[in-house]
Design a protein around this motif. Sequence first.
Motif, PDB file in Angstrom:
ATOM      1  N   UNK A 134       0.869  -1.173   0.000  1.00 33.29           N
ATOM      2  CA  UNK A 134       0.000   0.000   0.000  1.00 33.29           C
ATOM      3  C   UNK A 134       0.912   1.231   0.000  1.00 33.29           C
ATOM      4  N   UNK A 135       0.751   2.081  -0.997  1.00 39.24           N
ATOM      5  CA  UNK A 135       1.698   3.177  -1.224  1.00 39.24           C
ATOM      6  C   UNK A 135       0.955   4.508  -1.197  1.00 39.24           C
ATOM      7  N   UNK A 136       1.557   5.453  -0.462  1.00 39.37           N
ATOM      8  CA  UNK A 136       1.036   6.818  -0.410  1.00 39.37           C
ATOM      9  C   UNK A 136       2.112   7.755  -0.936  1.00 39.37           C
ATOM     10  N   UNK A 137       1.791   8.570  -1.926  1.00 39.39           N
ATOM     11  CA  UNK A 137       2.730   9.523  -2.517  1.00 39.39           C
ATOM     12  C   UNK A 137       2.209  10.935  -2.300  1.00 39.39           C
ATOM     13  N   UNK A 138       3.121  11.823  -1.846  1.00 40.63           N
ATOM     14  CA  UNK A 138       2.749  13.217  -1.641  1.00 40.63           C
ATOM     15  C   UNK A 138       3.987  14.090  -1.805  1.00 40.63           C
ATOM     16  N   UNK A 139       3.756  15.377  -2.067  1.00 41.28           N
ATOM     17  CA  UNK A 139       4.833  16.358  -2.124  1.00 41.28           C
ATOM     18  C   UNK A 139       4.728  17.216  -0.874  1.00 41.28           C
ATOM     19  N   UNK A 140       5.715  17.078   0.002  1.00 42.99           N
ATOM     20  CA  UNK A 140       5.723  17.853   1.241  1.00 42.99           C
ATOM     21  C   UNK A 140       6.524  19.121   1.032  1.00 42.99           C
ATOM     22  N   UNK A 141       6.067  20.226   1.609  1.00 38.32           N
ATOM     23  CA  UNK A 141       6.747  21.515   1.459  1.00 38.32           C
ATOM     24  C   UNK A 141       6.374  22.399   2.632  1.00 38.32           C
TER      25      UNK A 141
END
Length: 579
Positions: free
Chosen positions: A270-277
Amino acid sequence: MRVILSLTLLSCLLAGSLSQEDPCDVKFLVTAPKIMLAGTTEKICVDLPSGSEIELAVTLEEDNYSWLRIDNDILAEVIYQMNSERECFEFEVPMVRENRQRCKLIVDVRSMPDSEESCNRSKSVMVNNDNLQTLIQTDKPIYKPGQPVKFRMMSVDKDFKPSNATVPLIYIETPNDIRLAQWVDVQPNRGLVDLEFPMTSEPLLGDWTIKVEFEDRKAERTFKVEEYVLPKFEITVESQPSYILLTDTSIDVKICARYTYGQPVQGNMMIKAEVSSYRNSRPISLYEEETGSDGCTTLAVDLTVFELRSNRHSTWNAKLKIKVDVSDAVTGESLSHTADVAKVSNDALSIRVNTPSTFKPGVPFYGTVNVNYPDGTPAGDKFIMLSVKAQETGNYRYRPIFSENFTSPASGVIEFTIPDININTTSLSINAEAPGYSDRDSANNTQYLIYNPYDIAGLSAQYSPSGSFIQIEPIRGKLVPGSTQNLNIFFTTDTAEAENLPFQFVFMSLGDLLDVPVSEALSRRRRQVNGEGEGNGKETSISFLLVLLGQGPIKATAHLKTVRDQIWNKSQFAHFLKM
């Protein structure tokens, strides 16, 4: 008329030095190491342009610049006599109170035999007591209760040769500073000390310390004692490349799960992808994958979901973050892992103009441009435009003096030379730019603008009391011990007799001054650099020959002496005391 001459010479380098101007009767140059090792013999060389007989007193004293002490203790004082143009002397460096002691090297020169007057000059040097470096290594960084701690230590000198001197004291301390084991007067075996400490089954957890004490120095190394259980398998996440641009639409991320003994894990991810900034309000993406026969899966992450170009979101310190939950289909074990796999970059390339902060008017200027991808890897085969503007005395406007286009090599390092710089130039502006990346014309007001990657370096002219300069042309590539090396040296001078100027050479390898013979001259050419164009200077042939020694790297510096013996000119890599 000011002229510039270039000579083909061979490599040499100067350590710290002392130079002389009026009102002293004797003109001299003293060369000595800027950093001295206590308890060793250093070499000090003296050059006399006149070759007259002198008495030279060299004094090493502490440099106490604190207001608490105004007196300086004399550490060593030696008197030499010489009557030739160049001589080198041995100087015994005494032990000092501190591991790194700031000192003054004072040179007093007196004409012989009856002169009452003397020239007294000084320069700051550093004397290091710590001639040896002690290295301590453990067989692992973390230990479980009951595991033996195996460690070894070695002391090496400045030439990385091991020391067989007896080690007075070695001991191990717990996190609460209790000494549990110690070894006294340990004799190394070929420079190496191997020891073992049996850890108890119920030790104090935390950071333990191995300490080694000598009479004049200490060394230590920490290790951890923890109760831990190794996971049955581990997860790795990586992307190629390790950066994403604002214009990218997708990136491949490889995720692998393997048992600690190397076999692949079969199961569900189970994969979660996000761009943190800085302002983390972007959408996220969720994926579900099965591991392949090798325990891995390659995921094509859709970057358009994250609205990378939208100026509603911050790009400062933005990274693509992947969180993975893996369930082992065989054992039912689960493990989670989170990793920042790629940073978000506004620029497709990172360009840096590497130059010193100053330049020498009238002589060629050498520099480099580093072209890298945003992750720091070299960017080869990239088109780079280099342009240089100059500001001259009495003119506040910059005018173009040089431009050239380059294609970056595989190393990403572009070497450039600015051949002609007017003697009246006061400032330089060097600009490197990679064209073809800007989309300012097509972007709308809700998007971040994309600019051409570039860098600008500003340089100011060096000051020379004589108005003359000397420049050593860099050597490209590696040198081979036992070979010969030619080196171009450019210098400016006002005198019409410049063709007969003699050169003095000083060689240094790994901090030591060397006696290296240099042959007669090789070639000479002359041109005007007064801003009026090329002159019809007289050409002369000279020749120099230098055999590179096998003692390590040799660097080179040449010292230019004016015909009238007014000064010893400052040269590249050399640090002179103004006199």
